[in-house]
Design an enzyme around this catalytic site. Structure first.
Site, PDB file in Angstrom:
ATOM      1  N   LEU A 103       0.826  -1.205   0.000  1.00 13.19           N
ATOM      2  CA  LEU A 103       0.000   0.000   0.000  1.00 13.19           C
ATOM      3  C   LEU A 103       0.857   1.249   0.000  1.00 13.19           C
ATOM      4  O   LEU A 103       0.460   2.300  -0.458  1.00 13.19           O
ATOM      5  CB  LEU A 103      -0.896   0.025   1.238  1.00 13.19           C
ATOM      6  CG  LEU A 103      -2.003  -1.011   1.283  1.00 13.19           C
ATOM      7  CD1 LEU A 103      -2.716  -0.941   2.615  1.00 13.19           C
ATOM      8  CD2 LEU A 103      -2.987  -0.782   0.157  1.00 13.19           C
TER       9      LEU A 103
ATOM     10  N   GLY B 200       7.119   6.083   7.406  1.00 16.87           N
ATOM     11  CA  GLY B 200       8.382   6.411   8.037  1.00 16.87           C
ATOM     12  C   GLY B 200       9.036   5.206   8.684  1.00 16.87           C
ATOM     13  O   GLY B 200      10.252   5.127   8.781  1.00 16.87           O
TER      14      GLY B 200
ATOM     15  N   ASP C  59       3.133  13.192  16.189  1.00 16.18           N
ATOM     16  CA  ASP C  59       3.495  13.144  14.767  1.00 16.18           C
ATOM     17  C   ASP C  59       2.253  13.270  13.898  1.00 16.18           C
ATOM     18  O   ASP C  59       2.028  12.496  12.982  1.00 16.18           O
ATOM     19  CB  ASP C  59       4.269  11.855  14.459  1.00 16.18           C
ATOM     20  CG  ASP C  59       5.030  11.971  13.129  1.00 16.18           C
ATOM     21  OD1 ASP C  59       5.162  13.089  12.616  1.00 16.18           O
ATOM     22  OD2 ASP C  59       5.480  10.935  12.621  1.00 16.18           O
TER      23      ASP C  59
END
Ligand SMILES: *[C@@H]1O[C@H](CO)[C@@H](O)[C@H](O)[C@H]1NC(C)=O
Ligand SMILES: *[C@@H]1O[C@H](CO)[C@@H](O)[C@H](O)[C@H]1NC(C)=O
Ligand SMILES: *[C@@H]1O[C@H](CO)[C@@H](O)[C@H](O)[C@H]1NC(C)=O
Ligand SMILES: *[C@@H]1O[C@H](CO)[C@@H](O)[C@H](O)[C@H]1NC(C)=O
Ligand SMILES: *[C@@H]1O[C@H](CO)[C@@H](O)[C@H](O)[C@H]1NC(C)=O
Ligand SMILES: *[C@@H]1O[C@H](CO)[C@@H](O)[C@H](O)[C@H]1NC(C)=O
Ligand SMILES: *[C@@H]1O[C@H](CO)[C@@H](O)[C@H](O)[C@H]1NC(C)=O
Length: 838
Positions: free
Chosen positions: A526, A530, A645
């Site tokens: 997909l 990170g 994040d």
């Protein structure tokens, strides 16, 4: 127009004009000059001759205390550049500034008690005068050319450095920040010229250095290569002679209004006044990243902010201790002292701390090398001046501190190493190559190669054995899963007890996952996040799942893995992605999530064709959904979770385009009563990190609020923060948004793909909320519960946001690559991990 000049003029004038002239004269005098007969009370001001600066009493934002200060007369936002009575603000409006009995400037309170004063002066008639440079001087009344000024405010700066001021060894106080924007008393940060060794500017926190500009190298300050491009704006000078060393700058175009301020947050910022928008724009700021923080990588450690590892050792050195860079690096091989050592040229550096270095400006580089080699304690040398060739000599006799690399504009440093640590092409000085050493070197090299070969074979053998074992294991588990793999078969389950409720997680075997993803085939991939690749998988019961396979090099160690599993298992909210299971087998670590057919927000939002599918009502639903998810994380889940994040690629969209927050790899749990924490390990994505986190490592729920604000602006504008190419001179997307908003043109921020599908009030409200989330000071940002009520209620009045935080331009380094990929849906800003122990 001074008394002396007037007296001369008078002698040629008819007597009847005298009274008139004196009247005119005293009127004009009241504007920029303070005399014994004309003191200034609170409410009165002095204005410089051309009306640029004004001196008087003021109260900083929200405070009732009165200070005597200087500010720009024509700038609508009161911008104070100097304060007299910082140590003792006046509680009321009874202050009085006058020329005192000893000719000094004297500020008194209502009962004539001195609050602030300058030293007594030797003149019989002294006057104070406010100049157009912003300098307030005390001089003799006759000294109109300012030949012998007794005192000047430029020698006692507060937190602002104006053109023409000096950082000088004679006025060692430098700049000191305000305590807060409402309190001009002395704050925690100072910037001073450190005269030791090679002079440099050092920004100090309470007791330790925070940032160094690096020494003057003849062209610029060694730590700010960006000064190269400021040549057109300023002329810099650094002067060092037997009486004083100083650093100063003058504006090339005097019509530009600019100031350098040491903010109460410890940042140095240069502002430029933009007449068109009637606002201050940040032109430069420091420290701008982790590597600007003093000694980030310890002695002999080199910092590189664009590298994932951040710190590394100078070649020939090794880390002193794992996990914490404070101790820095030590030599791999001890020095033998004398001519047996050599030097390695390390290029592209900010010069290490020069406050303990030894300097001789008349020595040449070659001689410098000889002197360094001859002294056993010398560890490195370089040129002191690179303005015309390389001249002068700086050498260090203790540890090299605070090194960083620059992509361009750095300098060379020659680091002393033992002969065995040097390569052929180091040390091109023929005198230093002693034949005996060369032979020794060859023997060492041959021995090293032989040993490495042997070691390599050993490793290969061990690996091969291990692989055999693993293969057997996988086959075993595969056979198991083929027997009937379902929601509850062929896997154990893990229970995480969370007080009242417990979450059941499936633990799947590696084999089962290999089957579900067709052996991790390319078609099932997909994307790449990170922390590793993400695959689509189909469980035998037909359920579609997303499988995050964490790569070894991802930096997500076992710790992050456990963290993510434990954390998400306890979190259940419709706007958070749901974890279904996990797999941990040998080196392999995987997380199994519910599958989101619409991928992540960034792949749709920033795609010029897909972007049209997101009309305003869908975007608003996404905006609200993310806010609800965050509110749950911060407030309503039993744990207080800071995500850290938040970014478009971490927002997944389900069938109905409902947003789901994902990627909890670096989230942190807070105790209920904890307000803020500090980490040495700053992880996140440039652009989405607020300054207090990117620079100091401070994080709190306001860290997420900032990220949310950035997301909001991105969703409204359809522009990616990391791809923002300055529009009309704005430095980044946030600044651009703020300038439009401040100008009353916020609707221009709307993504052109939105067409007319939006409700103006709603969009404006969202821009407003977004801007208040990205304010520079964390306490000014709203909490998520405030955000939710502001987004919802149409009759809630919103406070005006202040200017957004300025983000260092470094993000462009990683940004450009992503931007070229815009449109193919796989773009992903890299989450940067800066590991430094906790
Ligand atoms: C002036 O300052 C002195 C010393 O701080 C104080 O005792 C006095 O009350 C002050 N007077 C007024 C009017 O504030
Ligand atoms: C240093 O100060 C002395 C005494 O004030 C003066 O004579 C001399 O010219 C100064 N030197 C420089 C380079 O300014
Ligand atoms: C600043 O802008 C105003 C109008 O906004 C204009 O009248 C003025 O001349 C400008 N000043 C300068 C120095 O450009
Ligand atoms: C910093 O690290 C990055 C990534 O490892 C590398 O590409 C870059 O060249 C380094 N920067 C400097 C100035 O060496
Ligand atoms: C600096 O170097 C020059 C040339 O080698 C030498 O004559 C002088 O003594 C040195 N100065 C100091 C202070 O060491
Ligand atoms: C080496 O330099 C240091 C610092 O200047 C000095 O104190 C020391 O005496 C020197 N050693 C020798 C052997 O010259
Ligand atoms: C790093 O180690 C030093 C001592 O070795 C310790 O004083 C310091 O607190 C550590 N720093 C962090 C961030 O753990």
């Amino acid at each position: 127009m001074e008394l002396g000049a007037i007296a001369k003029l008078n002698s040629n004038l008819p007597p009847f004009l005298l009274p008139l002239l004196f009247l005119l004269f005293s009127l004009s005098m009241a504007t920029d000059t303070l005399t014994r007969s004309q003191p200034i009370r609170d409410g009165q001001t002095l204005v410089s001759a051309r009306g640029i600066f004004e001196l008087g009493f003021f109260s900083p934002g929200g405070s009732t205390h009165r200070y005597l200060g200087i500010w720009y007369k024509h700038i609508p936002v009161q911008t104070v550049v100097w304060v007299a009575n910082r140590a003792s603000p006046l509680p009321d409006r009874t202050g009085l500034l006058r020329v005192g009995p000893a000719g000094e400037l004297l500020l008194t309170n209502g009962s004539n008690h001195p609050i602030w004063s300058t030293d007594p002066v030797p003149f019989s008639r002294s006057v104070g005068q406010l100049l157009d440079s912003g300098n307030f001087v005390l001089r003799d009344a006759a000294d109109t050319l300012l030949v012998a000024v007794a005192w000047q405010s430029f020698h006692c700066p507060t937190d602002t450095w104006l053109p023409g001021m000096r950082f000088s060894s004679r006025f060692p106080l430098g700049l000191t920040s305000w305590k807060s924007s409402a309190d001009a008393t002395f704050g925690d940060y100072t910037v001073r010229l450190d005269e030791n060794g090679l002079p440099q500017l050092i920004l100090w926190g309470r007791s330790s250095p925070v940032y160094r500009t690096g020494p003057w190298n003849g062209l610029r300050l060694s730590g700010t290569p960006e000064m190269k491009s400021y040549k057109s704006l300023f002329t810099y000078a650094f002067v060092s002679n037997e009486n004083e060393s100083y650093y100063e700058h003058e504006l090339n175009d005097p019509s530009i209004i600019t100031r350098l301020v040491l903010e109460q947050t410890g940042e140095l910022q240069r502002f430029i006044w933009v007449n068109e928008t009637q606002s201050w724009r940040v032109y430069w700021s420091a420290p701008k990243d982790q590597c600007d923080m003093y000694g980030r990588c310890g002695p002999f450690g080199v910092c590189n902010s664009t590298s994932k590892a951040v710190c590394k050792c100078v070649e020939g050195f090794k880390r002193r201790s794992a996990g914490n860079w404070t101790a820095g690096c030590a030599r791999r091989t001890g020095l033998s002292c004398g001519n047996r050592d050599g030097f390695r040229r390390v290029t592209g550096l900010k010069l290490p701390d020069t406050s303990t270095a030894i300097v001789n400006r008349s020595m040449e580089l070659e001689e410098c090398r000889r002197v360094c080699l001859a002294n056993c304690s010398c560890v490195a040398y370089t040129a002191a001046d690179i303005s015309g060739g390389v001249t002068g000599c700086v050498y260090w006799v203790d540890d090299l501190m605070d090194l960083r690399e620059f992509p361009s504009g750095g300098q060379d440093v020659y680091v002393r190493l033992a002969a065995s640590e040097l390569d052929e092409d180091d040390d091109d000085d023929p005198k230093l190559h002693v034949p005996a050493d060369k032979n020794k070197l060859i023997i060492i090299i041959v021995a090293t190669i032989c040993f490495s070969l042997f070691f390599l074979q050993l490793c290969l053998y061990i690996l091969w054995k291990k692989k055999l074992q693993e293969k057997a294991k996988i086959e075993k588990s595969e056979s198991l899963s083929l027997l009937g793999f379902g929601a509850n078969a062929a896997h154990s389950s893990m229970s995480i007890d969370d007080g009242n409720s417990s979450a059941d997680l499936s633990r799947l075997s590696l084999g089962a996952i290999a089957v579900a993803t067709d052996n991790f085939s390319e078609e099932n991939k997909l994307g790449e996040g990170g922390f590793g690749q993400v695959y689509k998988g189909k469980l035998p019961n037909g359920q579609e799942v997303a499988i995050k396979r964490l790569s070894d090099s991802s930096g997500q160690g076992l710790e992050e893995f456990k963290n993510e599993v434990m954390l998400i298992a306890r979190l259940q909210h419709m706007n958070l992605v749901r974890l279904l299971g996990f797999c941990s087998q040998g080196e392999e670590k995987m997380l199994i999530y519910e599958y989101m057919p619409n991928k992540s927000l960034d792949s749709i939002l920033f795609d010029p064709t897909d972007g049209t599918t997101l009309d305003w009502s869908k975007r608003k639903r996404i905006i609200d959904g993310i806010a609800q998810g965050l509110l749950y994380l911060h407030k309503y889940s039993r744990l207080k979770v800071i995500h850290r994040d938040l970014k478009a690629s971490n927002i997944l969209l389900d069938n109905e385009l409902n947003p789901k927050i994902s990627d909890f790899g670096i989230a942190r749990i807070f105790d209920g009563n904890q307000e803020q924490r500090k980490t040495k390990r700053v992880v996140g994505t440039y652009g989405y990190m607020p300054p207090e986190y990117a620079i100091w490592g401070h994080f709190s729920e306001k860290t997420d609020v900032f990220g949310y604000g950035v997301l909001l602006i991105e969703i409204i504008s359809g522009k990616k923060i990391s791809c923002f190419q300055g529009i009309k001179g704005s430095l980044n997307l946030l600044q651009y948004a703020w300038e439009l908003w401040d100008d009353g043109r916020a609707l221009e921020l709307a993504d052109p793909l939105l067409g007319n599908s939006y409700c103006k009030e709603e969009l404006l409200r969202c821009v407003h909320v977004g801007l208040s989330c990205v304010q520079k000071n964390a306490p000014d940002r709203p909490t998520m519960s405030t955000v939710v009520s502001q987004l919802g209620g149409s009759n809630v009045s919103l406070p005006s946001p202040s200017q957004p935080a300025f983000q260092a331009c470094d993000s462009q380094v990683s940004g450009d690559l992503d931007c070229q990929r815009r449109g193919n849906g796989s773009s992903n800003e890299v989450t940067i991990t800066m590991i430094g122990g906790r």
